[in-house]
Design an enzyme around this catalytic site. Structure first.
Site, PDB file in Angstrom:
ATOM      1  CE  LYS A 178     -15.616  -6.204   8.688  1.00 58.68           C
ATOM      2  NZ  LYS A 178     -15.663  -7.407   9.521  1.00 58.68           N
ATOM      3  CD  GLU A 253       0.319  -4.560  15.337  1.00 56.86           C
ATOM      4  OE1 GLU A 253       0.975  -5.589  15.138  1.00 56.86           O
ATOM      5  OE2 GLU A 253       0.798  -3.525  15.830  1.00 56.86           O
ATOM      6  CB  CYS A 287      -0.556 -12.583  14.813  1.00 59.75           C
ATOM      7  SG  CYS A 287      -0.500 -11.831  16.432  1.00 59.75           S
ATOM      8  CD  GLU A 386      -0.516 -15.635   9.691  1.00 59.61           C
ATOM      9  OE1 GLU A 386      -1.185 -15.045   8.832  1.00 59.61           O
ATOM     10  OE2 GLU A 386      -0.354 -15.198  10.837  1.00 59.61           O
TER      11      GLU A 386
HETATM   12  P1  NDP Z   1      -8.652 -11.108   7.584  1.00 56.77           P
HETATM   13  O1  NDP Z   1      -7.609 -10.222   7.006  1.00 56.77           O
HETATM   14  O2  NDP Z   1      -9.381 -12.016   6.697  1.00 56.77           O
HETATM   15  O3  NDP Z   1      -9.768 -10.228   8.319  1.00 56.77           O
HETATM   16  C1  NDP Z   1      -9.437  -9.255   9.265  1.00 56.77           C
HETATM   17  C2  NDP Z   1     -10.552  -8.246   9.315  1.00 56.77           C
HETATM   18  O4  NDP Z   1     -10.535  -7.472   8.101  1.00 56.77           O
HETATM   19  C3  NDP Z   1     -11.943  -8.875   9.385  1.00 56.77           C
HETATM   20  O5  NDP Z   1     -12.768  -8.088  10.214  1.00 56.77           O
HETATM   21  C4  NDP Z   1     -12.379  -8.801   7.934  1.00 56.77           C
HETATM   22  O6  NDP Z   1     -13.755  -8.880   7.735  1.00 56.77           O
HETATM   23  C5  NDP Z   1     -11.831  -7.453   7.543  1.00 56.77           C
HETATM   24  N1  NDP Z   1     -11.763  -7.201   6.109  1.00 56.77           N
HETATM   25  C6  NDP Z   1     -11.734  -8.088   5.092  1.00 56.77           C
HETATM   26  N2  NDP Z   1     -11.686  -7.426   3.907  1.00 56.77           N
HETATM   27  C7  NDP Z   1     -11.702  -6.109   4.191  1.00 56.77           C
HETATM   28  C8  NDP Z   1     -11.683  -4.913   3.406  1.00 56.77           C
HETATM   29  N3  NDP Z   1     -11.640  -4.946   2.073  1.00 56.77           N
HETATM   30  N4  NDP Z   1     -11.717  -3.729   4.021  1.00 56.77           N
HETATM   31  C9  NDP Z   1     -11.734  -3.668   5.383  1.00 56.77           C
HETATM   32  N5  NDP Z   1     -11.783  -4.754   6.173  1.00 56.77           N
HETATM   33  C10 NDP Z   1     -11.751  -5.964   5.589  1.00 56.77           C
HETATM   34  O7  NDP Z   1      -7.954 -11.900   8.769  1.00 56.77           O
HETATM   35  P2  NDP Z   1      -8.576 -13.040   9.707  1.00 56.77           P
HETATM   36  O8  NDP Z   1      -9.858 -12.573  10.322  1.00 56.77           O
HETATM   37  O9  NDP Z   1      -8.565 -14.326   8.990  1.00 56.77           O
HETATM   38  O10 NDP Z   1      -7.480 -13.039  10.882  1.00 56.77           O
HETATM   39  C11 NDP Z   1      -6.318 -13.722  10.803  1.00 56.77           C
HETATM   40  C12 NDP Z   1      -5.167 -12.799  10.418  1.00 56.77           C
HETATM   41  O11 NDP Z   1      -4.992 -11.791  11.403  1.00 56.77           O
HETATM   42  C13 NDP Z   1      -3.866 -13.545  10.363  1.00 56.77           C
HETATM   43  O12 NDP Z   1      -3.065 -13.131   9.277  1.00 56.77           O
HETATM   44  C14 NDP Z   1      -3.206 -13.153  11.668  1.00 56.77           C
HETATM   45  O13 NDP Z   1      -1.823 -13.319  11.697  1.00 56.77           O
HETATM   46  C15 NDP Z   1      -3.631 -11.730  11.791  1.00 56.77           C
HETATM   47  N6  NDP Z   1      -3.479 -11.298  13.179  1.00 56.77           N
HETATM   48  C16 NDP Z   1      -2.479 -10.409  13.480  1.00 56.77           C
HETATM   49  C17 NDP Z   1      -2.291 -10.013  14.794  1.00 56.77           C
HETATM   50  C18 NDP Z   1      -1.249  -8.984  15.141  1.00 56.77           C
HETATM   51  O14 NDP Z   1      -1.410  -8.338  16.170  1.00 56.77           O
HETATM   52  N7  NDP Z   1      -0.204  -8.798  14.361  1.00 56.77           N
HETATM   53  C19 NDP Z   1      -3.098 -10.541  15.878  1.00 56.77           C
HETATM   54  C20 NDP Z   1      -4.099 -11.468  15.443  1.00 56.77           C
HETATM   55  C21 NDP Z   1      -4.262 -11.814  14.130  1.00 56.77           C
HETATM   56  P3  NDP Z   1     -14.534 -10.287   7.761  1.00 56.77           P
HETATM   57  O15 NDP Z   1     -13.570 -11.372   8.035  1.00 56.77           O
HETATM   58  O16 NDP Z   1     -15.493 -10.083   8.845  1.00 56.77           O
HETATM   59  O17 NDP Z   1     -15.178 -10.429   6.449  1.00 56.77           O
END
Ligand code: NDP
Length: 494
Positions: A178, A253, A287, A386
């Site tokens: 996704k 992650e 992140c 964050e």
């Molecule tokens: P989000 O948590 O908003 O989104 C991450 C993904 O989860 C998106 O594809 C989102 O969909 C999806 N999502 C949202 N709600 C649901 C649900 N109920 N069920 C399943 N999937 C869902 O994060 P961001 O996109 O804003 O990314 C930033 C975050 O990612 C930060 O906290 C960052 O630190 C973390 N991150 C961690 C890394 C690591 O390796 N530890 C690396 C990079 C980022 P959509 O947004 O399309 O609606």
């Protein structure tokens, strides 16, 4: 509108719109213009993708490939990534505003991650067990786990996909990815290369859509056996709840508020560089951003002055321009959030040394100045939240045990940086800092061989390295009766 690119999603080897025709418009963050559209997957679209993956994995030609043959397909995909890195990097820049020099070097390295896992495919071994029973031969085999749901955020999509898809396919699973609603284009371009590499239809599926219904349906789907999620804590909590529906194993992650600790014996050129890399590289949208910087009192003023001076010189602007060092933030919402948290932090007593505003002359995109805040209080909003942007909070400290306690005072535990010339001290601090990664006299280094992941609210499970491969398998224990006699009393356990 004619120049707007229309993307489709990849389900069972076909490029499809959403069944109800719904689309999402994607904005180029450097000029706030719509540059592409994507299907907004419904629950029915996601269900179709998961069923296709399940069928392809258990009943299609994939199930008959040897592990070596699976590895060869991954090697082919890695070569295609290397050959197409420039084009993929351009698309990622348009979708996220990251600089081509960042996206290009990262995509080239993504190919190395895929190669690493390609090599692992035929090295997954079982064991024979020295069992405590006569006339029994017992062995274990490592089997694929089932359909993998990979949920990807908008930053570093290809890297975050490679660390899930690589081990998933090496171990013989199928995957449904996704993409983020904010920047799915690089993943769809990647999907095209997966087809060229020769993976059978249905083994790699890519759906685009919003968290609910797309991510929600995917992670709660009864045919999903493993969820590999990267994103924020709030969606992660929902994903854990969803896994109660399908009992999928989960790796998370998540985010961070990572400390960089600079002792007064550190090589300051190196430490300043790391602080810049850890906070302003990729506009701080990382992140592992080292956004809480602890500086020992003897060098505090000097380090702050040097970081601030360099921050003021950073060239902000169009990511496609050669001289640019920092592009825009990926979304307007992110910039709005940063502005709100900064305002409340200054109100709470934090001192703004530099930055804190939108830069002049680049009004259309979502730009924000590199920002240095000096904080006295750990509860300053910018030091707790964050921000995923170019904002660092600096703290002064006096001694080692004090700084360790303060570094650990965070809900997160993804990474930490330690800068000192004293090896014994570096190792003491490393041991006591509660984070999944510790960089000593360096920062933001990653490798396919090195496990990556966090403690506490930064998640669980590891990506990259041998350990991660095993998370895409499960153990089957096989008992072979080597006697030719009867099993014995049917009412007692053997
Ligand atoms: P989000 O948590 O908003 O989104 C991450 C993904 O989860 C998106 O594809 C989102 O969909 C999806 N999502 C949202 N709600 C649901 C649900 N109920 N069920 C399943 N999937 C869902 O994060 P961001 O996109 O804003 O990314 C930033 C975050 O990612 C930060 O906290 C960052 O630190 C973390 N991150 C961690 C890394 C690591 O390796 N530890 C690396 C990079 C980022 P959509 O947004 O399309 O609606």
């Amino acid at each position: 509108m004619s120049q707007v690119r229309e993307y489709r999603m990849l389900i069972d080897g076909a490029w499809l719109p959403a069944e109800d025709g719904a689309i999402i418009e994607s904005v180029n963050p450097s000029d706030n213009r719509i540059w592409a559209t994507f299907p907004s997957a419904s629950a029915a679209d996601v269900d179709r993708a998961v069923r296709a993956a399940h069928h392809a994995m258990y009943d299609g030609p994939w199930s008959r490939l040897t592990a070596t043959e699976r590895g060869k397909l991954l090697y082919r995909l890695a070569d295609l990534l290397s050959e197409n890195a420039g084009q993929l990097a351009d698309v990622e820049t348009k979708d996220t505003g990251k600089l081509p020099r960042e996206t290009l070097s990262q995509i080239r390295y993504v190919a190395e991650y895929i190669r690493y896992f390609a090599g692992c495919a035929d090295k997954l071994e079982g064991a024979t067990l020295p069992i405590d029973k006569q006339e029994m031969f017992v062995m274990t085999t490592r089997e694929q786990i089932g359909v993998v749901a990979a949920v990807i955020p908008w930053n570093s999509q290809l890297m975050l996909t490679a660390v899930k898809l690589g081990p998933a396919l090496a171990a013989g699973n199928a995957i449904v990815i996704k993409a983020s609603e904010h920047a799915p284009a690089p993943l769809l371009e990647f999907g095209r290369l997966c087809g060229e590499a020769g993976f059978p239809p249905g083994i790699i599926n890519i759906v685009t859509g919003v968290g609910n219904p797309c991510g929600q349906t995917l992670t709660s789907h009864p045919l999903v056996a493993r969820i590999a999620f990267t994103g924020g804590t709030s969606a992660a909590r929902q994903v854990i709840r969803n896994s109660a529906e399908n009992f999928a194993s989960v790796s998370l992650e998540l985010g961070g508020k990572s400390p960089i600790i600079v002792f007064d014996d550190a090589d300051l050129d190196n430490a300043v560089n790391a602080i810049l890399a850890g906070n302003f590289g990729a506009s701080g949208q990382s992140c592992v951003a080292g956004s809480r910087v602890f500086i020992q009192a003897g060098v505090f003023e000097e380090v702050i002055a040097r970081v601030a001076a360099r921050a003021r010189e950073i060239k902000i602007g169009d990511p496609l321009a050669e001289a640019t060092e920092m592009g825009p933030l990926a979304t307007k919402d992110q910039r709005d959030k940063i502005e709100t948290v900064l305002a409340s932090s200054v109100e709470a007593g934090a001192k703004l040394v530099t930055g804190g505003r939108r830069p002049q002359g680049v009004d259309a995109g979502f730009y924000f100045e590199p920002t240095v805040l000096v904080c006295a209080d750990a509860d300053t909003p910018a030091a707790r939240t964050e921000l995923f942007g170019p904002v660092l909070c600096a703290f002064r400290f006096d001694d080692e045990s004090d700084v360790i306690a303060r570094a650990n005072d965070s809900e997160f535990g993804l990474a930490a940086g330690v800068f000192t010339r004293d090896v014994a001290r570096a190792m003491r601090v490393m041991k006591r800092v509660r984070s999944g990664i510790v960089w000593i006299n360096t920062y933001r280094a990653v490798s396919p061989m090195a496990p990556f992941g966090g403690f506490k609210s930064s998640g669980y499970g590891r990506e990259a390295g041998q350990e991660s491969l095993l998370e895409y398998t499960r153990t089957k224990t096989v008992w072979l009766n080597t006697s030719s006699g009867l099993m014995g009393d049917p009412f007692t356990m053997r």
